[in-house]
Design a protein around this motif. Structure first.
Motif, PDB file in Angstrom:
ATOM      1  N   LEU A 108       1.169 -12.065   1.691  1.00 48.53           N
ATOM      2  CA  LEU A 108       2.512 -11.741   1.185  1.00 48.53           C
ATOM      3  C   LEU A 108       3.571 -12.179   2.201  1.00 48.53           C
ATOM      4  O   LEU A 108       4.574 -12.804   1.847  1.00 48.53           O
ATOM      5  CB  LEU A 108       2.638 -10.238   0.898  1.00 48.53           C
ATOM      6  CG  LEU A 108       3.943  -9.796   0.212  1.00 48.53           C
ATOM      7  CD1 LEU A 108       4.163 -10.532  -1.114  1.00 48.53           C
ATOM      8  CD2 LEU A 108       3.939  -8.285  -0.023  1.00 48.53           C
ATOM      9  N   ASP A 109       3.306 -11.898   3.493  1.00 47.52           N
ATOM     10  CA  ASP A 109       4.256 -12.337   4.531  1.00 47.52           C
ATOM     11  C   ASP A 109       4.425 -13.852   4.488  1.00 47.52           C
ATOM     12  O   ASP A 109       5.525 -14.383   4.586  1.00 47.52           O
ATOM     13  CB  ASP A 109       3.740 -11.940   5.931  1.00 47.52           C
ATOM     14  CG  ASP A 109       3.874 -10.439   6.174  1.00 47.52           C
ATOM     15  OD1 ASP A 109       4.639  -9.790   5.409  1.00 47.52           O
ATOM     16  OD2 ASP A 109       3.212  -9.929   7.095  1.00 47.52           O
ATOM     17  N   GLU A 110       3.309 -14.537   4.309  1.00 50.64           N
ATOM     18  CA  GLU A 110       3.329 -16.000   4.392  1.00 50.64           C
ATOM     19  C   GLU A 110       4.027 -16.631   3.182  1.00 50.64           C
ATOM     20  O   GLU A 110       4.757 -17.601   3.314  1.00 50.64           O
ATOM     21  CB  GLU A 110       1.887 -16.505   4.477  1.00 50.64           C
ATOM     22  CG  GLU A 110       1.760 -17.961   4.868  1.00 50.64           C
ATOM     23  CD  GLU A 110       0.297 -18.401   5.015  1.00 50.64           C
ATOM     24  OE1 GLU A 110       0.036 -19.604   4.885  1.00 50.64           O
ATOM     25  OE2 GLU A 110      -0.581 -17.526   5.261  1.00 50.64           O
ATOM     26  N   TYR A 111       3.796 -16.069   2.002  1.00 53.37           N
ATOM     27  CA  TYR A 111       4.255 -16.754   0.781  1.00 53.37           C
ATOM     28  C   TYR A 111       5.448 -16.090   0.100  1.00 53.37           C
ATOM     29  O   TYR A 111       5.903 -16.572  -0.948  1.00 53.37           O
ATOM     30  CB  TYR A 111       3.083 -16.843  -0.212  1.00 53.37           C
ATOM     31  CG  TYR A 111       2.018 -17.833   0.209  1.00 53.37           C
ATOM     32  CD1 TYR A 111       0.911 -17.409   0.951  1.00 53.37           C
ATOM     33  CD2 TYR A 111       2.146 -19.183  -0.086  1.00 53.37           C
ATOM     34  CE1 TYR A 111      -0.054 -18.311   1.358  1.00 53.37           C
ATOM     35  CE2 TYR A 111       1.174 -20.103   0.315  1.00 53.37           C
ATOM     36  CZ  TYR A 111       0.072 -19.652   1.038  1.00 53.37           C
ATOM     37  OH  TYR A 111      -0.880 -20.552   1.452  1.00 53.37           O
ATOM     38  N   ILE A 112       5.942 -15.003   0.640  1.00 58.36           N
ATOM     39  CA  ILE A 112       6.953 -14.216  -0.081  1.00 58.36           C
ATOM     40  C   ILE A 112       8.169 -15.045  -0.498  1.00 58.36           C
ATOM     41  O   ILE A 112       8.683 -14.904  -1.599  1.00 58.36           O
ATOM     42  CB  ILE A 112       7.366 -12.958   0.715  1.00 58.36           C
ATOM     43  CG1 ILE A 112       8.070 -11.956  -0.215  1.00 58.36           C
ATOM     44  CG2 ILE A 112       8.213 -13.307   1.942  1.00 58.36           C
ATOM     45  CD1 ILE A 112       8.073 -10.533   0.295  1.00 58.36           C
ATOM     46  N   ASP A 113       8.578 -15.978   0.367  1.00 60.68           N
ATOM     47  CA  ASP A 113       9.759 -16.792   0.019  1.00 60.68           C
ATOM     48  C   ASP A 113       9.503 -17.646  -1.216  1.00 60.68           C
ATOM     49  O   ASP A 113      10.404 -17.900  -2.011  1.00 60.68           O
ATOM     50  CB  ASP A 113      10.159 -17.675   1.212  1.00 60.68           C
ATOM     51  CG  ASP A 113      10.627 -16.818   2.397  1.00 60.68           C
ATOM     52  OD1 ASP A 113      11.006 -15.637   2.128  1.00 60.68           O
ATOM     53  OD2 ASP A 113      10.574 -17.288   3.546  1.00 60.68           O
ATOM     54  N   GLN A 114       8.237 -18.079  -1.353  1.00 60.00           N
ATOM     55  CA  GLN A 114       7.924 -18.963  -2.480  1.00 60.00           C
ATOM     56  C   GLN A 114       7.824 -18.198  -3.806  1.00 60.00           C
ATOM     57  O   GLN A 114       7.753 -18.781  -4.870  1.00 60.00           O
ATOM     58  CB  GLN A 114       6.615 -19.701  -2.199  1.00 60.00           C
ATOM     59  CG  GLN A 114       6.748 -20.631  -0.976  1.00 60.00           C
ATOM     60  CD  GLN A 114       5.428 -21.227  -0.575  1.00 60.00           C
ATOM     61  OE1 GLN A 114       4.652 -21.663  -1.436  1.00 60.00           O
ATOM     62  NE2 GLN A 114       5.138 -21.224   0.724  1.00 60.00           N
TER      63      GLN A 114
ATOM     64  N   ASN B 147       5.707  -2.957  -0.995  1.00 61.35           N
ATOM     65  CA  ASN B 147       4.588  -2.016  -1.162  1.00 61.35           C
ATOM     66  C   ASN B 147       4.117  -1.964  -2.612  1.00 61.35           C
ATOM     67  O   ASN B 147       2.919  -1.861  -2.883  1.00 61.35           O
ATOM     68  CB  ASN B 147       4.981  -0.621  -0.681  1.00 61.35           C
ATOM     69  CG  ASN B 147       4.867  -0.493   0.831  1.00 61.35           C
ATOM     70  OD1 ASN B 147       4.186  -1.283   1.474  1.00 61.35           O
ATOM     71  ND2 ASN B 147       5.548   0.483   1.401  1.00 61.35           N
ATOM     72  N   ASP B 148       5.060  -2.052  -3.537  1.00 57.74           N
ATOM     73  CA  ASP B 148       4.677  -2.034  -4.958  1.00 57.74           C
ATOM     74  C   ASP B 148       3.826  -3.258  -5.293  1.00 57.74           C
ATOM     75  O   ASP B 148       2.847  -3.159  -6.032  1.00 57.74           O
ATOM     76  CB  ASP B 148       5.929  -1.989  -5.843  1.00 57.74           C
ATOM     77  CG  ASP B 148       6.552  -0.588  -5.878  1.00 57.74           C
ATOM     78  OD1 ASP B 148       5.910   0.359  -5.362  1.00 57.74           O
ATOM     79  OD2 ASP B 148       7.674  -0.448  -6.394  1.00 57.74           O
ATOM     80  N   VAL B 149       4.177  -4.424  -4.724  1.00 52.52           N
ATOM     81  CA  VAL B 149       3.387  -5.639  -4.975  1.00 52.52           C
ATOM     82  C   VAL B 149       1.976  -5.450  -4.394  1.00 52.52           C
ATOM     83  O   VAL B 149       0.979  -5.715  -5.059  1.00 52.52           O
ATOM     84  CB  VAL B 149       4.050  -6.885  -4.339  1.00 52.52           C
ATOM     85  CG1 VAL B 149       3.134  -8.106  -4.451  1.00 52.52           C
ATOM     86  CG2 VAL B 149       5.392  -7.187  -5.005  1.00 52.52           C
ATOM     87  N   LEU B 150       1.915  -4.945  -3.164  1.00 49.77           N
ATOM     88  CA  LEU B 150       0.606  -4.773  -2.511  1.00 49.77           C
ATOM     89  C   LEU B 150      -0.257  -3.763  -3.276  1.00 49.77           C
ATOM     90  O   LEU B 150      -1.434  -4.010  -3.538  1.00 49.77           O
ATOM     91  CB  LEU B 150       0.787  -4.338  -1.054  1.00 49.77           C
ATOM     92  CG  LEU B 150       1.322  -5.415  -0.115  1.00 49.77           C
ATOM     93  CD1 LEU B 150       1.644  -4.839   1.259  1.00 49.77           C
ATOM     94  CD2 LEU B 150       0.321  -6.574   0.021  1.00 49.77           C
ATOM     95  N   ALA B 151       0.337  -2.625  -3.665  1.00 42.89           N
ATOM     96  CA  ALA B 151      -0.442  -1.612  -4.394  1.00 42.89           C
ATOM     97  C   ALA B 151      -0.940  -2.187  -5.716  1.00 42.89           C
ATOM     98  O   ALA B 151      -2.115  -2.028  -6.083  1.00 42.89           O
ATOM     99  CB  ALA B 151       0.414  -0.371  -4.636  1.00 42.89           C
ATOM    100  N   LEU B 152      -0.070  -2.909  -6.408  1.00 47.93           N
ATOM    101  CA  LEU B 152      -0.425  -3.476  -7.714  1.00 47.93           C
ATOM    102  C   LEU B 152      -1.566  -4.482  -7.571  1.00 47.93           C
ATOM    103  O   LEU B 152      -2.568  -4.411  -8.289  1.00 47.93           O
ATOM    104  CB  LEU B 152       0.813  -4.161  -8.317  1.00 47.93           C
ATOM    105  CG  LEU B 152       0.805  -4.483  -9.803  1.00 47.93           C
ATOM    106  CD1 LEU B 152       0.583  -3.233 -10.652  1.00 47.93           C
ATOM    107  CD2 LEU B 152       2.127  -5.164 -10.211  1.00 47.93           C
ATOM    108  N   VAL B 153      -1.458  -5.374  -6.609  1.00 47.03           N
ATOM    109  CA  VAL B 153      -2.491  -6.417  -6.478  1.00 47.03           C
ATOM    110  C   VAL B 153      -3.801  -5.825  -5.943  1.00 47.03           C
ATOM    111  O   VAL B 153      -4.886  -6.197  -6.389  1.00 47.03           O
ATOM    112  CB  VAL B 153      -1.998  -7.595  -5.589  1.00 47.03           C
ATOM    113  CG1 VAL B 153      -1.919  -7.244  -4.112  1.00 47.03           C
ATOM    114  CG2 VAL B 153      -2.821  -8.839  -5.846  1.00 47.03           C
ATOM    115  N   LEU B 154      -3.708  -4.855  -5.053  1.00 47.49           N
ATOM    116  CA  LEU B 154      -4.934  -4.243  -4.514  1.00 47.49           C
ATOM    117  C   LEU B 154      -5.668  -3.427  -5.572  1.00 47.49           C
ATOM    118  O   LEU B 154      -6.872  -3.181  -5.451  1.00 47.49           O
ATOM    119  CB  LEU B 154      -4.609  -3.399  -3.286  1.00 47.49           C
ATOM    120  CG  LEU B 154      -4.275  -4.215  -2.039  1.00 47.49           C
ATOM    121  CD1 LEU B 154      -3.631  -3.355  -0.966  1.00 47.49           C
ATOM    122  CD2 LEU B 154      -5.508  -4.920  -1.489  1.00 47.49           C
ATOM    123  N   ASN B 155      -4.951  -2.991  -6.621  1.00 46.08           N
ATOM    124  CA  ASN B 155      -5.617  -2.302  -7.735  1.00 46.08           C
ATOM    125  C   ASN B 155      -6.259  -3.290  -8.698  1.00 46.08           C
ATOM    126  O   ASN B 155      -6.976  -2.896  -9.613  1.00 46.08           O
ATOM    127  CB  ASN B 155      -4.614  -1.418  -8.487  1.00 46.08           C
ATOM    128  CG  ASN B 155      -4.373  -0.106  -7.765  1.00 46.08           C
ATOM    129  OD1 ASN B 155      -5.255   0.393  -7.053  1.00 46.08           O
ATOM    130  ND2 ASN B 155      -3.191   0.450  -7.894  1.00 46.08           N
TER     131      ASN B 155
END
Lengths: 91, 91
Positions: B14-20, B32-40
């Protein structure tokens, strides 16, 4: 902050039922191996705040859901008990 | 100690690609919402020590595996961007 609510729920279940699993060893290594194994098998439930863990926990008060968690946990306790990585194996 | 190795791997991605991902908002809540969603959505990879995270990370150097993680991450970034829970929504 993100956390998989099931980490806490499974840890509580393991504390509650560990005696009934009759594991060869219940050292921290074996406990962590059971938790890692079962958490890799059940659908994660990541939440973004501590109080949301309570909501997820409430969902598992449903008997059928709780039973399925317990069955997975018991299975993983059996696997680790039969294949302990720690050195406490009884001679 | 148990940890889902994918938490760290996804955070780094996410850190690496967030701009894209051209998200409407990249505040901590949205991240955090993106991370929680993808980790689920992705198969958890719980390990019992920090150095095992490196093994799991190495597995994802496989182009196809990495691509599938990125596709899931991009999809979750889009969902959160379209439905931000934070109040930073641009008027």
């Amino acid at each position: 902050m993100i956390v998989n609510a099931l980490e806490k729920i499974m840890e509580e279940l393991l504390d509650e039922y560990i005696d009934q699993f009759h594991m060869e060893c219940t050292c921290p290594t074996c406990r962590n191996d059971v938790l890692a194994l079962v958490l890799n098998r059940v659908q994660p439930r990541y939440v973004t705040s501590e109080d949301k863990i309570t909501y997820v926990r409430a969902e598992f008060f449903d008997r059928q859901q709780m039973t399925s968690l317990l069955v997975s946990l018991a299975e993983c306790a059996r696997i680790v008990s039969e294949n302990p990585r720690c050195d406490n194996r009884k001679a």
